[in-house]
Every structure is written in structure tokens, then in C-alpha cells.
Design a protein around this motif. Structure first.
Motif, PDB file in Angstrom:
ATOM      1  N   ILE A   1      39.118  22.343   1.475  1.00  0.00           N
ATOM      2  CA  ILE A   1      38.819  23.592   0.778  1.00  0.00           C
ATOM      3  C   ILE A   1      38.906  23.399  -0.728  1.00  0.00           C
ATOM      4  CG2 ILE A   1      39.648  25.942   0.380  1.00  0.00           C
ATOM      5  CD1 ILE A   1      40.478  26.047   3.298  1.00  0.00           C
ATOM      6  N   ILE A   2      39.935  22.699  -1.197  1.00  0.00           N
ATOM      7  CA  ILE A   2      40.077  22.463  -2.633  1.00  0.00           C
ATOM      8  C   ILE A   2      38.943  21.593  -3.154  1.00  0.00           C
ATOM      9  CG2 ILE A   2      41.532  21.330  -4.356  1.00  0.00           C
ATOM     10  CD1 ILE A   2      43.959  22.252  -2.838  1.00  0.00           C
ATOM     11  N   THR A   3      38.565  20.562  -2.398  1.00  0.00           N
ATOM     12  CA  THR A   3      37.485  19.672  -2.846  1.00  0.00           C
ATOM     13  C   THR A   3      36.164  20.412  -2.932  1.00  0.00           C
ATOM     14  OG1 THR A   3      38.626  17.821  -1.772  1.00  0.00           O
ATOM     15  CG2 THR A   3      36.339  17.489  -2.400  1.00  0.00           C
ATOM     16  N   GLU A   4      35.860  21.234  -1.920  1.00  0.00           N
ATOM     17  CA  GLU A   4      34.612  22.006  -1.969  1.00  0.00           C
ATOM     18  C   GLU A   4      34.622  22.976  -3.144  1.00  0.00           C
ATOM     19  OE1 GLU A   4      32.007  25.185  -1.780  1.00  0.00           O
ATOM     20  OE2 GLU A   4      34.146  25.491  -1.286  1.00  0.00           O
ATOM     21  N   SER A   5      35.755  23.618  -3.396  1.00  0.00           N
ATOM     22  CA  SER A   5      35.838  24.541  -4.527  1.00  0.00           C
ATOM     23  C   SER A   5      35.651  23.813  -5.844  1.00  0.00           C
ATOM     24  CB  SER A   5      37.186  25.272  -4.497  1.00  0.00           C
ATOM     25  OG  SER A   5      37.354  26.014  -3.305  1.00  0.00           O
ATOM     26  N   ALA A   6      36.198  22.614  -5.948  1.00  0.00           N
ATOM     27  CA  ALA A   6      36.037  21.839  -7.178  1.00  0.00           C
ATOM     28  C   ALA A   6      34.576  21.453  -7.393  1.00  0.00           C
ATOM     29  CB  ALA A   6      36.917  20.594  -7.132  1.00  0.00           C
ATOM     30  N   LEU A   7      33.890  21.027  -6.337  1.00  0.00           N
ATOM     31  CA  LEU A   7      32.481  20.668  -6.469  1.00  0.00           C
ATOM     32  C   LEU A   7      31.636  21.881  -6.860  1.00  0.00           C
ATOM     33  CD1 LEU A   7      31.966  18.289  -3.407  1.00  0.00           C
ATOM     34  CD2 LEU A   7      32.057  17.650  -5.816  1.00  0.00           C
ATOM     35  N   SER A   8      31.887  23.023  -6.230  1.00  0.00           N
ATOM     36  CA  SER A   8      31.135  24.223  -6.578  1.00  0.00           C
ATOM     37  C   SER A   8      31.454  24.674  -8.001  1.00  0.00           C
ATOM     38  CB  SER A   8      31.450  25.348  -5.590  1.00  0.00           C
ATOM     39  OG  SER A   8      31.044  25.011  -4.282  1.00  0.00           O
ATOM     40  N   PHE A   9      32.700  24.524  -8.409  1.00  0.00           N
ATOM     41  CA  PHE A   9      33.080  24.905  -9.772  1.00  0.00           C
ATOM     42  C   PHE A   9      32.356  24.042 -10.800  1.00  0.00           C
ATOM     43  CE2 PHE A   9      35.816  24.703 -13.522  1.00  0.00           C
ATOM     44  CZ  PHE A   9      36.019  26.050 -13.779  1.00  0.00           C
ATOM     45  N   LEU A  10      32.165  22.761 -10.477  1.00  0.00           N
ATOM     46  CA  LEU A  10      31.468  21.865 -11.393  1.00  0.00           C
ATOM     47  C   LEU A  10      29.950  22.020 -11.344  1.00  0.00           C
ATOM     48  CD1 LEU A  10      33.575  18.620 -10.850  1.00  0.00           C
ATOM     49  CD2 LEU A  10      33.675  20.183 -12.794  1.00  0.00           C
ATOM     50  N   GLY A  11      29.447  22.834 -10.414  1.00  0.00           N
ATOM     51  CA  GLY A  11      28.021  23.097 -10.354  1.00  0.00           C
ATOM     52  C   GLY A  11      27.219  22.089  -9.575  1.00  0.00           C
ATOM     53  N   VAL A  12      27.859  21.259  -8.739  1.00  0.00           N
ATOM     54  CA  VAL A  12      27.144  20.256  -7.960  1.00  0.00           C
ATOM     55  C   VAL A  12      27.228  20.550  -6.468  1.00  0.00           C
ATOM     56  CG1 VAL A  12      27.433  18.443  -9.670  1.00  0.00           C
ATOM     57  CG2 VAL A  12      29.195  18.765  -7.938  1.00  0.00           C
ATOM     58  N   GLY A  13      27.598  21.777  -6.123  1.00  0.00           N
ATOM     59  CA  GLY A  13      27.713  22.127  -4.720  1.00  0.00           C
ATOM     60  C   GLY A  13      26.467  22.851  -4.225  1.00  0.00           C
ATOM     61  N   PHE A  14      26.672  24.024  -3.649  1.00  0.00           N
ATOM     62  CA  PHE A  14      25.582  24.807  -3.093  1.00  0.00           C
ATOM     63  C   PHE A  14      24.679  25.337  -4.207  1.00  0.00           C
ATOM     64  CE2 PHE A  14      28.692  24.907   0.330  1.00  0.00           C
ATOM     65  CZ  PHE A  14      27.896  24.741   1.451  1.00  0.00           C
ATOM     66  N   PRO A  15      23.483  25.840  -3.841  1.00  0.00           N
ATOM     67  CA  PRO A  15      22.587  26.409  -4.861  1.00  0.00           C
ATOM     68  C   PRO A  15      23.262  27.520  -5.655  1.00  0.00           C
ATOM     69  CG  PRO A  15      21.434  26.125  -2.787  1.00  0.00           C
ATOM     70  CD  PRO A  15      22.871  25.824  -2.502  1.00  0.00           C
ATOM     71  N   SER A  16      22.726  27.788  -6.836  1.00  0.00           N
ATOM     72  CA  SER A  16      23.364  28.715  -7.771  1.00  0.00           C
ATOM     73  C   SER A  16      23.436  30.143  -7.225  1.00  0.00           C
ATOM     74  CB  SER A  16      22.625  28.707  -9.110  1.00  0.00           C
ATOM     75  OG  SER A  16      21.254  29.059  -8.917  1.00  0.00           O
TER      76      SER A  16
END
Length: 325
Positions: free
Chosen positions: A255-270
């Protein structure tokens, strides 16, 4: 004569005596220990609550988290009236709206579904890989060295830069094959699972090394039981306890890793809400609207904290050496 009669009466009393209670099962002892662990009960209760909240929430709160409503943008939460009687609020949006008029409660529910789904799937994938590597390394001596060196290699890699590179390389092919949301889901789950199996492998290997020298394993070998059957029938059931504890900790990490990726803008679409993406969108205006940062941040923190407390309780309950302390 008196001594002989006394011995006969004592023997008869012992013979007629029946056990008053049936033997307790191991899982009953585990539950008794877990039920006395306040942190585990609170953590498990909150995890169950947040899971039901994100699963049932869309059927109770039917607003579309992607729907734009410019007329009702930048609404404050209802509770902001406690300290600011002039706040612009609406009961139609009890937690307020963002700068595009999207409902924050609907975004939190949809973001929680995405974050928890990624966490659970990545945790399952890491457990499967880690358990397989740990069992093979612990049981087969010739595989122990290569698999443990592979584990050490993965442990030495910088995880966050590796995640960023993998997302950059494989994002477009997976999006083209499975769509923008499905492709990113598969990519994020795969990356987190492949980079977080090492602690589970080390734990399982240590348990297997200790178990394979026990008498019941030697007896199974002596009658010609195949290694696959020994692993499936005897070894895996005895390493369920450490695997369950590792699962809870792996869920928090995912959960923390996914949140970090989304926070950095490299996760799911905007336009796809996750808790990390909501945090990232709220940062530019966090001084004016601090609740937009606090709400997803609190949900992430409480979810991870509840998982960690549940893991501590399971560790205490499943380990017979410290059970009852």
C-alpha cells in the motif's frame, strides 16, 4: 490387608476417571491469544471497516468520482463550520470538492478500492514467489546457494529507482495491451510483488531448514515419500504461521509503495483516483485546503498502522514460544 484395599480403591478411581474437557485445538489457543491482543483487535477491526467502506461505499454513495462540476468547485467539508461559520459547504458534498468540482468522498472510496486492490494482489504475488523460493532453498541443498544469492541480489537493489525504471519501460506496451487502467494495475502489482518477496523467502527458508530434520520428515523419507508430497503434506502446513505474519507486513508495504508511485505521478492515469494521487493533487493548495491532504494521508496511515498491529498480534498468537505472555 488395609494397604491392599487402598491400592484397589485408588486403581478403581483412576480407571473410572474420565477427562472433563476435550483437548483444545491449536487454532482455539491462537484465537484466545489474539482476542486478548488489543492492538490486533483494533487493527483487524479497522482493516475490516475500511475494506467494507471501499467495497460497499460506491453502492451507498453513488456520485461519480470523475464527474466534473465547476459550479461546486472548492467546497469545504461540513465539519469546517465548527471553526469557520462562513465556509462554503454543501450537504451534497459532506467532505467537500476539489478544484474541478469532483466529490472528495467518492474519490476517497474509489482511491481506496484501487490502493487496497493493488496491496492485496501484490502481497499475494510476493507470498507465492517468496514461499516457493524459500521452500526450494530450504529443502533442496543444491538450490540453497544460488537462490539465496539471488535473494541477496534483489535485497541490494535500490527499490524505488528500479520501480521508476520498470514503469518507464513497460508502461506503454501494457497500456496498449490491457488499457490505461488495466495495464498500469498489472504493471504496479507485478513490480511491487517482484521486488518485495525477499523477506518471505528468508523466513520460509529458515523454517524449512529446521523442519526437514524433524523425525516425521525423516520417517516420511524412509518410506519413499516423494519430495513434492513431503513439501505439500508436511512442510507447507507447518510454515503457514510465519507466512501469515509476512502477509500482513507485505500488505502494508504494498500500500505504501503504490501510494508513493502515485504521489510521484508514475502510477495510474491522472484522472484515476488513488490515495497517493489524491495526496499529489492536493499538495499545490495544501495551505488553503489542508483537509485535502489530511484525509487521504490519514486513511493511508491508519490502514498501514492497522495492518502492522494485526501482524504483531498474529505473530504473538501463532508463535508457541511467546504465546500467553
Amino acid at each position: 490387608m488395609t494397604d491392599q484395599n487402598t491400592e484397589i480403591e485408588t486403581f478403581g478411581a483412576l480407571k473410572d476417571k474420565e477427562p472433563q474437557k476435550p483437548p483444545r485445538s491449536q487454532w482455539r489457543d491462537v484465537w484466545d491469544q489474539l482476542s486478548h491482543h488489543k492492538g490486533a483487535l483494533v487493527g483487524g477491526g479497522f482493516l475490516l471497516f475500511i475494506t467494507l467502506f471501499v467495497l460497499i461505499g460506491p453502492y451507498l454513495w453513488t456520485l461519480d468520482p470523475k464527474q466534473l462540476d465547476i459550479r461546486n468547485k472548492d467546497l469545504r467539508p461540513i465539519y469546517s463550520l465548527l471553526w469557520d461559520s462562513t465556509a462554503n459547504t454543501s450537504w451534497a458534498h459532506p467532505l467537500g470538492t476539489d478544484n474541478l468540482g469532483r466529490d472528495i468522498m467518492a474519490s476517497l472510496i474509489a482511491g481506496g478500492r484501487a490502493s487496497l486492490a493493488v496491496g492485496w494482489m501484490a502481497m499475494i504475488l510476493s507470498l507465492v514467489i517468496g514461499s516457493a523460493v524459500g521452500v526450494c532453498a530450504g529443502y533442496f541443498k543444491r538450490l540453497d546457494g544460488p537462490l539465496m544469492r539471488l535473494t541477496d541480489l534483489f535485497l541490494s537493489l535500490p527499490i524505488l529507482p528500479l520501480l521508476l525504471v520498470a514503469v518507464t519501460l513497460f508502461r506503454q506496451p501494457l497500456r496498449a495491451a490491457f488499457g490505461p487502467e488495466g495495464g498500469m494495475f498489472i504493471l504496479i502489482v507485478g513490480i511491487i510483488g517482484i521486488t518485495s518477496w525477499m523477506p518471505t523467502a528468508r523466513i520460509v527458508r529458515g523454517e524449512i531448514l529446521a523442519l526437514k530434520e524433524r523425525e516425521f520428515i525423516l520417517a516420511a523419507r524412509s518410506i519413499g515419500t516423494t519430495p513434492f508430497k513431503i513439501i505439500r503434506r508436511h512442510l507447507l502446513p507447518n510454515v503457514v504461521s510465519p507466512i501469515m505474519v509476512s502477509a500482513t507486513l507485505g500488505l502494508a508495504t504494498a500500500i505504501i509503495t503504490e501510494s508513493a508511485l502515485s504521489f510521484l505521478g508514475v502510477g495510474f492515469p491522472s484522472d484515476f483516483p488513488t490515495w497517493g494521487k489524491l495526496l499529489s493533487d492536493a499538495v499545490p493548495r495544501m495551505e488553503e485546503f489542508p483537509e485535502r491532504v489530511m484525509l487521504p494521508g490519514i486513511l493511508i496511515s491508519l490502514t498501514v498502522l492497522s495492518v502492522n498491529y494485526l501482524g504483531d498480534g498474529l505473530r504473538d498468537a501463532l508463535d508457541p514460544r511467546i504465546r500467553g505472555r
